[in-house]
Scaffold this motif. Structure first.
Motif: not given
Length: 543
Positions: A52-69
């Motif tokens: 799921y978190w990788a899927s988020w990165a595919r959709q919104e990379f920058i906000p997700v990549f800088f969410f350390q969790k």
């Protein structure tokens, strides 16, 4: 008898030295992993987060990549594959996990081990590693990352690249900062691998600077850390095996021959192996002690200690090599092995069923004392290879951690008049939606996972509301997290009138769905010890 000993030594020697054996083991790991993935045998709620978190990165990379969790390194790694669904992500996860097996053998060979295949075999047949690779657990990615760093350092002699990997692994699993610190210590002491220090700094500095630009906050890493404090009132922690009496209990699930490491002769270790020994001791102690104080975000699961597996496997390979080369454990080492074996085995709740482990240890030590290394290694191999079948607590596997899933699915499939395509399902189970989707039985109306306060608090406290990050992540969670995710608590009036509720019966159920609020509005259709299915009553007809 001498002829039999020689034949056994020849067979064991081939198994523990021939590179072709490692290739066969790697292929076997991949085949087993694929089978586990496509039968959902090892589906795990924490493992699903990798998808799921990788899927988020595919959709919104920058906000997700800088969410350390979200473990940004592996979120970026798996992002391209998430478009194929959960099974596609887990398939790639198996391949990444399998890659560590030949790297371990190559590292042992570069370190001059007499039995270079043994660390690879220990890694592959670790119960957590074997089952965790197909479950998607980020802990397994941490093991693969450490194996890659050690491989690049030793087998490839690329200290800068090794440092680059070591510097990134804390953003695979934050507890791997311990490994990065010891790796840095080694690089500083070692004259040959000083460039590893430079590589070690590249990712943390780059990530911190780029994140500061995104968050407009120089201290963003501290202000939005990778984990929130453990909620002391969470009832799940009351049932966990935390305390001195459980110290090192997870070791048996990492590898059943872990106790043999106490027979190491420090004089036989090179500098890197000594550093790995100190790292393994520090990391294992921290993972067992910190939960007693509610620190570090650790629970009692053995997966929190699996990151010591590469170090432990190499050290065990060195122990075995000592005996293979004609040495034997002295009386002090024999006593230490016996005490360590008894301790880690009796920490298991079902240790009566683990008599075979005691017998195997007795045989291994006796054979080593009698300078019969072929027999000692034969027994050690048997114990390692049989480890995934031992009744040790490894907390991986759908039937172990989510035995309610099959009964719920069977009930829903047997009652199509209730569970129609137009009927939304609300649940406290993270795994129900992906499990039903994998079987082709998810309703078109959707499956909604209702979070507890702990998950909601993490999203609220670990993300930045000022730059829109929190809103973006909330929107992603609402459409792409365990089905569709809703922040609890809810009231019955928040649900559509045709809603169906499928509950996993567990200690936190009453927190998400309080009995006094929900019971008067529910018509219970199925009620068992593991699950409950109910239909929402109309507000004007509560009974």
């Amino acid at each position: 008898m001498p002829a039999l000993n020689e034949q056994i030594r020849r067979i064991v020697g081939v198994l523990l030295t021939d590179p072709r054996v490692v290739s066969c083991l790697t292929l076997a790991y991949i085949i087993l992993g694929f089978a586990f993935v496509y039968t959902d045998y090892t589906m795990h709620d924490e493992g699903l987060l990798t998808h799921y978190w990788a899927s988020w990165a595919r959709q919104e990379f920058i906000p997700v990549f800088f969410f350390q969790k979200v473990k940004p390194v592996i979120a970026a790694l798996y992002a391209p594959f998430t478009a194929g669904g959960v099974h596609a992500t887990m398939t790639v996860h198996v391949l990444v996990s399998a890659a560590a097996i030949p790297m371990m053998a190559a590292t042992a060979r570069a370190l001059g081990h007499s039995l270079p295949n043994l660390p690879a075999i220990v890694l592959m047949f670790s119960p957590i590693y074997l089952y965790g690779g197909s479950s998607g657990l980020s802990n397994i990615d941490g093991v693969a990352g450490i194996a890659l760093a050690l491989y690049l350092l030793t087998a490839r002699d690329k200290p800068f690249l090794a440092g680059l990997v070591a510097g990134a692994v804390p953003w695979v699993r934050f507890e791997l900062a311990v490994f990065a610190a010891f790796f840095g210590l080694y690089a500083l002491i070692s004259k040959r691998h000083r460039w590893a220090v430079v590589g070690l700094a590249v990712f943390p500095i780059t990530y911190a600077v780029c994140g500061a630009l995104y968050h407009s906050d120089l201290l963003w890493i501290a202000h939005f850390p990778p984990s929130a404090p453990v909620a002391p009132n969470n009832p799940i922690f009351g049932s966990q095996k935390i305390g001195l009496r459980y110290f090192l209990e997870p070791a048996l699930a990492v590898t059943p021959i872990a106790a043999l490491v106490v027979a190491l002769r420090l004089s036989r270790l090179d500098l890197l192996e000594k550093i790995l020994l100190f790292y393994a001791a520090a990391a294992m102690t921290a993972a067992n002690i910190l939960p007693m104080f509610g620190a570090g975000g650790f629970g009692d699961s053995p997966r929190y200690t699996v990151h010591v597996l590469p170090a432990l496997a190499l050290l065990l390979g060195r122990t075995a090599g000592q005996w293979w080369d004609g040495e034997r454990p002295n009386l002090l080492q024999t006593a230490a092995i016996a005490l360590a074996a008894v301790w880690i085995t009796t920490r298991q709740t079902n240790y009566d069923e683990l008599v075979i482990v005691f017998v195997a240890y007795a045989g291994i030590v006796l054979a080593a004392r009698l300078r019969q290394p072929a027999w000692a290694m034969s027994l050690a191999l048997a114990l390692v290879i049989g480890a995934p079948l031992l009744p040790v607590r490894h907390d991986v596997g759908r039937r172990i951690t989510a035995s309610y899933l099959d009964p719920i699915a069977e009930w829903l499939e047997a009652h199509p008049e209730v569970a129609t395509d137009d009927t939304p399902i609300y649940t406290n189970s993270q795994m129900l939606a992906p499990f039903l989707e994998g079987r082709g039985h998810a309703p078109k109306a959707g499956i909604y996972f209702v979070t507890g306060a702990d998950m909601s608090n993490e999203l609220n406290h670990l993300t930045n509301p000022e730059n829109g990050q929190l809103e973006i992540l909330r929107n992603l969670a609402a459409t792409d997290l365990y089905g569709r995710t809703i922040e609890g608590p809810l009231s019955p009036d928040d649900l559509p009138p045709n809603a169906l509720l499928a509950f996993r019966v567990e200690s936190r159920l009453h927190i998400v769905f309080p009995k006094e609020v929900w019971d008067p509005r529910l018509e219970v259709l199925a009620d068992t010890k593991r699950f409950r299915v109910a239909k929402l009553r109309a507000k004007d007809n509560p009974q």
